[in-house]
Scaffold this motif. Structure first.
Motif, PDB file in Angstrom:
ATOM      1  N   LEU A 102     -16.458  28.798  -4.013  1.00  0.00           N
ATOM      2  CA  LEU A 102     -15.327  29.298  -4.788  1.00  0.00           C
ATOM      3  C   LEU A 102     -14.472  30.264  -3.973  1.00  0.00           C
ATOM      4  CD1 LEU A 102     -16.725  30.118  -8.352  1.00  0.00           C
ATOM      5  CD2 LEU A 102     -14.724  28.727  -7.861  1.00  0.00           C
ATOM      6  N   GLY A 103     -15.135  30.998  -3.112  1.00  0.00           N
ATOM      7  CA  GLY A 103     -14.446  32.028  -2.342  1.00  0.00           C
ATOM      8  C   GLY A 103     -14.504  33.387  -3.009  1.00  0.00           C
ATOM      9  N   LYS A 104     -15.042  33.439  -4.223  1.00  0.00           N
ATOM     10  CA  LYS A 104     -15.185  34.690  -4.971  1.00  0.00           C
ATOM     11  C   LYS A 104     -15.996  34.416  -6.234  1.00  0.00           C
ATOM     12  CE  LYS A 104     -10.875  33.946  -7.513  1.00  0.00           C
ATOM     13  NZ  LYS A 104      -9.553  34.511  -7.863  1.00  0.00           N
ATOM     14  N   ASP A 105     -16.426  35.482  -6.888  1.00  0.00           N
ATOM     15  CA  ASP A 105     -17.091  35.332  -8.183  1.00  0.00           C
ATOM     16  C   ASP A 105     -16.052  35.073  -9.263  1.00  0.00           C
ATOM     17  OD1 ASP A 105     -20.134  35.954  -8.383  1.00  0.00           O
ATOM     18  OD2 ASP A 105     -19.409  37.442  -6.944  1.00  0.00           O
ATOM     19  N   ASN A 106     -16.438  34.323 -10.295  1.00  0.00           N
ATOM     20  CA  ASN A 106     -15.629  34.215 -11.506  1.00  0.00           C
ATOM     21  C   ASN A 106     -16.485  34.666 -12.679  1.00  0.00           C
ATOM     22  OD1 ASN A 106     -17.316  32.057 -12.172  1.00  0.00           O
ATOM     23  ND2 ASN A 106     -15.793  30.484 -11.686  1.00  0.00           N
ATOM     24  N   ASP A 107     -15.974  34.570 -13.893  1.00  0.00           N
ATOM     25  CA  ASP A 107     -16.734  35.071 -15.037  1.00  0.00           C
ATOM     26  C   ASP A 107     -18.057  34.332 -15.219  1.00  0.00           C
ATOM     27  OD1 ASP A 107     -14.820  32.944 -15.879  1.00  0.00           O
ATOM     28  OD2 ASP A 107     -15.797  33.140 -17.824  1.00  0.00           O
ATOM     29  N   GLU A 108     -18.069  33.023 -14.905  1.00  0.00           N
ATOM     30  CA  GLU A 108     -19.299  32.261 -15.069  1.00  0.00           C
ATOM     31  C   GLU A 108     -20.362  32.642 -14.041  1.00  0.00           C
ATOM     32  OE1 GLU A 108     -19.968  30.696 -17.594  1.00  0.00           O
ATOM     33  OE2 GLU A 108     -18.105  29.930 -18.466  1.00  0.00           O
ATOM     34  N   LYS A 144     -16.716  40.213 -18.334  1.00  0.00           N
ATOM     35  CA  LYS A 144     -15.851  40.516 -19.465  1.00  0.00           C
ATOM     36  C   LYS A 144     -14.457  40.907 -19.012  1.00  0.00           C
ATOM     37  CE  LYS A 144     -15.758  43.081 -23.820  1.00  0.00           C
ATOM     38  NZ  LYS A 144     -16.467  44.072 -24.671  1.00  0.00           N
ATOM     39  N   GLU A 145     -14.359  41.593 -17.884  1.00  0.00           N
ATOM     40  CA  GLU A 145     -13.050  41.968 -17.348  1.00  0.00           C
ATOM     41  C   GLU A 145     -12.226  40.728 -17.010  1.00  0.00           C
ATOM     42  OE1 GLU A 145     -13.437  44.550 -14.007  1.00  0.00           O
ATOM     43  OE2 GLU A 145     -14.470  46.122 -15.123  1.00  0.00           O
ATOM     44  N   LEU A 146     -12.897  39.691 -16.505  1.00  0.00           N
ATOM     45  CA  LEU A 146     -12.201  38.466 -16.117  1.00  0.00           C
ATOM     46  C   LEU A 146     -11.919  37.556 -17.307  1.00  0.00           C
ATOM     47  CD1 LEU A 146     -14.073  37.514 -12.811  1.00  0.00           C
ATOM     48  CD2 LEU A 146     -11.829  38.582 -13.048  1.00  0.00           C
ATOM     49  N   ASN A 150     -15.607  34.664 -22.997  1.00  0.00           N
ATOM     50  CA  ASN A 150     -16.766  33.887 -22.577  1.00  0.00           C
ATOM     51  C   ASN A 150     -17.929  34.196 -23.525  1.00  0.00           C
ATOM     52  OD1 ASN A 150     -19.166  32.977 -21.270  1.00  0.00           O
ATOM     53  ND2 ASN A 150     -18.126  32.991 -19.310  1.00  0.00           N
ATOM     54  N   PRO A 151     -18.360  33.241 -24.329  1.00  0.00           N
ATOM     55  CA  PRO A 151     -19.387  33.520 -25.342  1.00  0.00           C
ATOM     56  C   PRO A 151     -20.740  33.912 -24.760  1.00  0.00           C
ATOM     57  CG  PRO A 151     -19.010  31.154 -25.157  1.00  0.00           C
ATOM     58  CD  PRO A 151     -17.932  31.822 -24.354  1.00  0.00           C
ATOM     59  N   ARG A 152     -21.023  33.484 -23.531  1.00  0.00           N
ATOM     60  CA  ARG A 152     -22.333  33.770 -22.936  1.00  0.00           C
ATOM     61  C   ARG A 152     -22.518  35.257 -22.617  1.00  0.00           C
ATOM     62  NH1 ARG A 152     -20.943  28.810 -22.254  1.00  0.00           N
ATOM     63  NH2 ARG A 152     -19.218  29.296 -20.864  1.00  0.00           N
ATOM     64  N   ILE A 153     -21.415  35.970 -22.469  1.00  0.00           N
ATOM     65  CA  ILE A 153     -21.490  37.416 -22.267  1.00  0.00           C
ATOM     66  C   ILE A 153     -22.187  38.059 -23.462  1.00  0.00           C
ATOM     67  CG2 ILE A 153     -20.153  39.548 -22.074  1.00  0.00           C
ATOM     68  CD1 ILE A 153     -17.930  37.839 -20.727  1.00  0.00           C
ATOM     69  N   TYR A 154     -21.728  37.708 -24.648  1.00  0.00           N
ATOM     70  CA  TYR A 154     -22.237  38.332 -25.883  1.00  0.00           C
ATOM     71  C   TYR A 154     -23.615  37.785 -26.246  1.00  0.00           C
ATOM     72  CZ  TYR A 154     -17.342  39.371 -25.644  1.00  0.00           C
ATOM     73  OH  TYR A 154     -16.110  39.769 -25.174  1.00  0.00           O
ATOM     74  N   MET A 155     -23.844  36.526 -25.932  1.00  0.00           N
ATOM     75  CA  MET A 155     -25.167  35.954 -26.174  1.00  0.00           C
ATOM     76  C   MET A 155     -26.228  36.705 -25.360  1.00  0.00           C
ATOM     77  SD  MET A 155     -26.637  32.139 -25.355  1.00  0.00           S
ATOM     78  CE  MET A 155     -26.771  32.514 -23.591  1.00  0.00           C
ATOM     79  N   LEU A 156     -25.952  36.931 -24.081  1.00  0.00           N
ATOM     80  CA  LEU A 156     -26.924  37.632 -23.235  1.00  0.00           C
ATOM     81  C   LEU A 156     -27.085  39.087 -23.654  1.00  0.00           C
ATOM     82  CD1 LEU A 156     -26.171  36.190 -19.672  1.00  0.00           C
ATOM     83  CD2 LEU A 156     -28.040  35.607 -21.212  1.00  0.00           C
TER      84      LEU A 156
END
Length: 217
Positions: A102-108, A144-146, A150-156
């Motif tokens: 990717l060249g960087k992190d993304n929210d996933e 979360k900033e990105l 993203n539902p997985r943020i809140y699930m975790l």
């Protein structure tokens, strides 16, 4: 000459489209096999297939991303701590490959980092919660900033709260709002496009149901 150039271009476009479709079909089938079985042997088999896909499609970040997810998934039913750590080491390697592509992190990828950290805590909670808890929170904050949707943020977050003792601000009641938030966001997403990660809804449904019960601790 102009016709030859146009023909060559059309052939290239067709080849790229076929490659992408083949990649997505293979990835989708292997992911579904992993995510719809509760048998550890079958999960291992599906996870290994995702690893082979990552090797074959070594320029596709999603291939390595799902291979990482596959390895983390194996820790959920594994009782041996050393095996859990070995799976998580593999997951980390696949994740770093995905980020490199990717060249960087993304929210996933931040979410995946958080999930790996949370699984590390599960191996030895009393010894690891402080170190990996900080990594867990930091990565979910970055995700979360990105993309706050993203539902997985809140699930975790919910799962973490679910297993945290009530005296420390956790428990079923405290976790429920996170699962409900995730549920609303999952409802807005499709589960037909493997290139747009949709994993986690079944897990969220399970914990949301559990969180609606009475705390007994």
């Amino acid at each position: 000459m102009k016709k030859l150039i146009l023909l060559a271009a059309a052939v290239c476009v067709t080849a790229v489209s076929t490659f992408a479709q083949n990649f997505q079909d293979v990835l989708s089938k292997s992911f579904t096999a992993l995510d719809t079985t509760w048998t550890q042997d079958k999960k291992i088999e599906a996870s290994n297939k995702l690893g082979l896909i990552a090797k074959k499609f070594d320029k596709e970040w999603l291939a390595s991303y799902y291979a990482a997810y596959g390895k983390v998934s194996l820790t959920f039913s594994e009782q041996d701590g050393s095996k859990k750590d070995a799976y998580l080491d593999e997951a980390q390697t696949y994740l770093e490959t995905a980020v490199s592509l990717l060249g960087k992190d993304n929210d996933e990828t931040y979410v995946m980092r958080a999930m790996i950290a949370n699984s590390r805590i599960g191996v030895e909670p009393q010894k690891r919660w402080q170190k990996y808890g900080a990594i867990f929170n930091e990565n979910l904050d970055k995700a979360k900033e990105l993309n706050p949707d993203n539902p997985r943020i809140y699930m975790l977050r919910g799962i973490s709260k679910f297993y945290t003792p009530k005296m420390f601000g956790g428990g079923k009641k405290a976790s429920l709002p996170y699962f409900e938030k995730a549920d609303g966001l999952f409802a807005k997403r499709t589960d037909t496009d493997i290139t747009k990660p949709y994993w986690g809804k079944q897990t969220n449904d399970y914990f949301m149901g559990q969180a609606k019960g009475e705390d007994k601790e």
